[in-house]
Design a protein around this motif. Structure first.
Motif, PDB file in Angstrom:
ATOM      1  N   VAL A  50      41.840  41.086  41.562  1.00  0.00           N
ATOM      2  CA  VAL A  50      40.931  41.795  40.662  1.00  0.00           C
ATOM      3  C   VAL A  50      41.043  43.299  40.838  1.00  0.00           C
ATOM      4  O   VAL A  50      41.694  43.790  41.760  1.00  0.00           O
ATOM      5  CB  VAL A  50      39.478  41.333  40.867  1.00  0.00           C
ATOM      6  CG1 VAL A  50      39.301  39.894  40.456  1.00  0.00           C
ATOM      7  CG2 VAL A  50      39.056  41.544  42.316  1.00  0.00           C
ATOM      8  N   ILE A  66      38.803  41.282  36.004  1.00  0.00           N
ATOM      9  CA  ILE A  66      37.682  40.576  36.633  1.00  0.00           C
ATOM     10  C   ILE A  66      37.944  39.082  36.771  1.00  0.00           C
ATOM     11  O   ILE A  66      37.152  38.386  37.407  1.00  0.00           O
ATOM     12  CB  ILE A  66      36.390  40.793  35.820  1.00  0.00           C
ATOM     13  CG1 ILE A  66      36.581  40.306  34.373  1.00  0.00           C
ATOM     14  CG2 ILE A  66      35.962  42.245  35.850  1.00  0.00           C
ATOM     15  CD1 ILE A  66      35.314  40.340  33.546  1.00  0.00           C
ATOM     16  N   TYR A  67      39.036  38.598  36.196  1.00  0.00           N
ATOM     17  CA  TYR A  67      39.291  37.158  36.257  1.00  0.00           C
ATOM     18  C   TYR A  67      40.787  36.886  36.150  1.00  0.00           C
ATOM     19  O   TYR A  67      41.488  37.498  35.346  1.00  0.00           O
ATOM     20  CB  TYR A  67      38.553  36.439  35.124  1.00  0.00           C
ATOM     21  CG  TYR A  67      38.948  34.978  34.987  1.00  0.00           C
ATOM     22  CD1 TYR A  67      38.472  34.016  35.873  1.00  0.00           C
ATOM     23  CD2 TYR A  67      39.820  34.566  33.968  1.00  0.00           C
ATOM     24  CE1 TYR A  67      38.851  32.684  35.757  1.00  0.00           C
ATOM     25  CE2 TYR A  67      40.188  33.226  33.835  1.00  0.00           C
ATOM     26  CZ  TYR A  67      39.704  32.293  34.743  1.00  0.00           C
ATOM     27  OH  TYR A  67      40.061  30.978  34.627  1.00  0.00           O
TER      28      TYR A  67
END
Length: 860
Positions: free
Chosen positions: A375, A357-358
């Motif tokens: 992602v 997610i990052y």
């Protein structure tokens, strides 16, 4: 005696010539011989649905009852009653207790069970699993002649391929033969399994609810709406800091709410009463000891038979600690993001689903891809084909076991070259110890891998150096330290000494050089963190901090990031502490400078925005004045044209009359244009006054205004129930009037207009898609018609002022109406769109907020 059964067998009154009729005619047997019969010819077996058919075709000659022509009249009567009854019935008959049952009883046998095998079977063979239960009841009924009845009795039976626990409400009754002797048992029953299980689950749920409320410190409350009387549990009172032995009224509740939250709470209650939605709010309350606490309240309306809300039921929970934790977590997240974005280390995070997610800035620069392109599992596209499967298996296996791991992998750089990375992947946990995902930190070890291919290092000293290099990954191989706790010595390399302001090469000590070199504001925190690192059960020896140093010789303040590892002996006593440090002073200063520049640019933007608003206001004022002042000369032109026409009279030639009519028509269009521009100008500069507006009433007023045109065109208007919103009533009328007017005007020739108005609550995705506040509630109103349609090319253009898509000879108008609609919707903090085709489809969609918080504002 046979004559007495005639109506039951034939369904007809007693035959007056009974004595003269043969028995075969009375029974109406079409075919019967000894040892060969057709059950379908017995009228007492008629009807009965599926079981009637099965009973008629069953070979009864193989049972102790023999063929139906041998059955006594009492059995025939009982079987006829059972088969044609709509209530579940079962019959046992004769010494062998032969089984009969009807369609209503059939579902209780389930699938892959006893149906239809037990028809005609002996009771002991049909019900072996419950014979010990039912045999005493059958004997009691047959011997004593007394019926038995049980409610919700557990009687397990074999059905659906297994023994199932089944609950019954049933009655056993004796059936007598022609001599009044016990001949069988009639069972009437209803399966109550669902009722019993539901009641048991309800009791369990009630117990769980009481336990959950207590365990979760949840207080229950009830507000009686007509009287505003309030009932609250002891926990609810405690959540508001009130004594449990005293009443807690609605007035007490409002007095306890923090003054800054009271209006928001009252508005939320009003919104719930108007919309019927569930009640959810968090606000602050002030306890009698003046301390401020946070509470969460959720509730739902209960209605009477007329649909009027009479009560609001709900629960309360004190969430002060959670609010404090959320605040701390938010600050921590911001600090982490700032550090990660400025770090040269490749940092990434994954959620509980294993999706990434990052990715920090270093990752994006390495790969040449944006975060959106990395992602989920898109980052796997960068892995070397020889490493991909093995690394992904290691990654997913670690995820399943929630364990950290270290791995080496090759990743494709933006220029196509593969680089070796050393990845340290560690599970993340929330404050409540629940799994939150993974965080990974990677460093480029391409050079190190090249060295390893030449020669393997085997000595302990080299292992220590390699361990230091591994731990120095996030410090870019700059300063290193080695604290030998057993020998009491500490070794700093040259770079580490520089970071603490030391230029000599003399031995350094932990207490004198390290502790005294820490900035006074950071010293206590860092020493506490080191103490934790020395306790294996707390941190497993991991050390990762950021702090300031004060140079021993130059007194210069530097920011450093340090990462290390404490090693323990078999007794878990710390024996060695090694690690690395990185000078991040420039990054910290740059970050501060960026923050200052952002603040400066924000201030500049605010000033520019003020100038823009002023310019827009002056432009709107100019349009208003120009439109207003143009009306007078145009009115004179129109008046003198009328006088000119009357003065010429009937002698006017055809050309003059045509010219005069053209001038008059142009004047009329000009007057309408000025009025529309004036209306548009008013919307642009007048101050909005908002009130609660029922859009249903607005629509009825508009339709009343168009009633003649609706009747003339044969138009049909189909509308959903529209919401009640906070809006300017006049502008809502203008909005609907323009849209309805356009739908009637731009109709197809020889086609009756059909206008559909559809209303629903907008989803968060729709609201965000149109740039609106996703935290607000919006209503979505669609207006569809079967007119000439809108080309997709002009779906946006039609909202621009003075835009016309048709010749005036085809459709009149000024090109301002839809521009006015967009201005009205914009002033109400909403959005409007158009879509359609040239084949006769037009859809205008409006997004309007349910509530506008400000009482009035000056539109832009």
């Amino acid at each position: 005696m046979f004559q007495a059964y005639w109506p039951l067998i034939t369904g007809h009154p007693v035959c007056p010539i009974f004595s003269a009729s043969p028995i075969a005619n009375l029974l109406k047997f079409e075919y019967m011989t000894v040892g060969n019969y057709s059950a379908a010819h017995f009228h007492f077996l008629e009807g009965g649905g599926e079981m009637g058919q099965v009973t008629r075709t069953f070979d009864w000659s193989a049972t102790s009852l023999r063929s139906p022509n041998h059955w006594p009249q009492s059995l025939r009567t009982a079987v006829s009653i059972v088969l044609n009854a709509r209530f579940p019935m079962f019959l046992w008959w004769g010494p062998d207790l032969i089984c009969f049952y009807n369609d209503a009883y059939r579902p209780s046998l389930g699938n892959e069970g006893k149906h239809p095998g037990i028809l005609g079977m002996k009771a002991i063979d049909a019900w072996p699993e419950i014979w010990h239960i039912i045999q005493p009841l059958i004997n009691q009924v047959l011997e004593e002649g007394k019926s038995v009845w049980f409610e919700d009795q557990l009687v397990p039976i074999f059905r659906n391929g297994q023994i199932e626990n089944v609950y019954w409400t049933f009655s056993y009754s004796r059936v007598s033969d022609e001599n009044s002797a016990a001949a069988g048992v009639l069972v009437t029953c209803t399966e109550t399994t669902d009722k019993v299980v539901t009641a048991a689950n309800l009791r369990k749920n009630e117990e769980r609810l009481r336990f959950s409320l207590t365990a979760g410190n949840l207080g229950s409350w009830t507000l009686h709406l007509p009287t505003l009387e309030m009932e609250a549990s002891n926990i609810c009172k405690q959540n508001f800091g009130r004594p449990v032995d005293k009443p807690f009224t609605y007035q007490n509740l409002q007095e306890a709410i923090h003054p800054e939250d009271l209006l928001r709470m009252q508005a939320t209650v009003q919104q719930v009463l108007e919309s019927g939605t569930d009640y959810y709010i968090e606000y602050r309350v002030i306890w009698p000891d003046k301390t401020v606490h946070w509470v969460n309240l959720t509730g739902r309306l209960r209605y009477d038979n007329d649909g009027k809300p009479i009560e609001m039921l709900g629960i309360s929970q004190e969430i002060t600690e959670r609010k404090l934790v959320e605040s701390v977590l938010q600050e921590s997240e911001q600090r982490f993001r700032a550090m990660a974005e400025s770090s040269p280390i490749y940092i990434a995070m994954a959620d509980v689903t294993s999706d990434a997610i990052y990715f920090n800035k270093a990752w994006c620069e390495l790969s040449g891809r944006s975060m959106s392109q990395l992602v989920a599992f898109k980052w796997a596209e960068l892995l070397h084909p020889d490493d991909k499967d093995q690394y992904l298996n290691t990654y997913l296996e670690a995820f399943g076991e929630r364990k950290p791991y270290t791995a080496e992998l090759r990743v494709q750089r933006a220029d196509g070259e593969y680089r070796w990375l050393l990845a340290h992947v560690t599970p993340r946990f929330n404050m409540d110890a629940t799994f939150a995902g993974y965080i990974s930190a990677c460093v480029d070890i391409t050079d190190r891998k090249s060295i390893e291919t030449e020669k393997e290092k085997a000595t302990a000293e080299l292992e220590r150096a390699l361990e230091q290099a591994r731990l120095a990954k996030e410090a870019a191989d700059l300063g290193t330290f080695d604290l030998d706790l057993l020998a009491g010595t500490m070794v700093w390399d040259k770079r580490c000494r520089i970071l603490f302001g030391i230029s000599h090469d003399n031995p350094v000590s932990y207490e004198h050089d390290f502790v005294l070199g820490l900035h006074p504001h950071d010293r206590e925190k860092i020493l506490r963190i080191i103490d934790d690192a020395f306790t294996k059960s707390r941190t497993n020896g991991n050390y990762d901090v950021q702090y300031r140093t004060v140079g021993f010789e130059d007194q210069k303040i530097r920011w450093v990031k340090a990462k290390g590892k404490v090693y323990f002996d078999e007794a878990e006593n710390p024996v060695r502490f090694i690690g690395s440090v990185l000078d991040i002073t420039d990054q910290v200063n740059q970050l501060k400078r960026v923050e200052e520049l952002v603040a400066e640019r924000t201030q500049e933007l605010a000033l520019l925005n003020i100038d823009l608003q002023k310019t827009n206001a002056e432009l709107a004022q100019f349009a208003y004045i120009a439109s207003h002042d143009l009306q007078e000369p145009l009115r004179k032109i129109t008046t003198f044209l009328g006088l000119l026409a009357r003065s010429i009279g009937p002698d006017m030639n055809a050309d003059s009359k045509n010219y005069l009519e053209r001038i008059q028509n142009s004047g009329s269009r000009m007057q309408k244009l000025i009025r529309d521009v004036l209306d548009f100008s008013r919307i642009a500069h007048e101050q909005e006054v908002f009130d609660s507006v029922d859009l249903n009433s607005v629509l009825q007023d508009v339709l009343g205004n168009y009633d003649l045109l609706i009747e003339e065109t044969g138009a049909s208007i189909i509308a959903d129930k529209l919401p009640v919103i906070t809006a300017n009533p006049l502008h809502m009328y203008q909005l609907f009037s323009n849209l309805i007017g356009n739908a009637l005007k731009f109709r197809k020739e020889d086609t009756h207009p059909i206008i559909s108005i559809i209303s629903m609550q907008a989803s968060r995705q729709e609201v965000g898609k149109h740039g609106l506040d996703q935290d607000k509630e919006y209503h979505r109103i669609e207006m569809r018609d079967n007119g000439i349609g809108i080309s997709p090319v002009f779906a946006e253009k039609i909202f621009l002022i003075f835009q016309r898509l048709h010749n005036r000879n085809e459709y009149d108008g000024t090109g301002i109406g839809l521009a006015m609609c967009r201005k009205i919707v914009s002033n109400h903090q909403g959005a409007i769109t158009a879509e359609g085709s040239e084949l006769g489809k037009a859809i205008i969609t409006i997004f309007l907020p349910a509530h506008i918080e400000v009482e009035a504002f000056l539109p832009g």
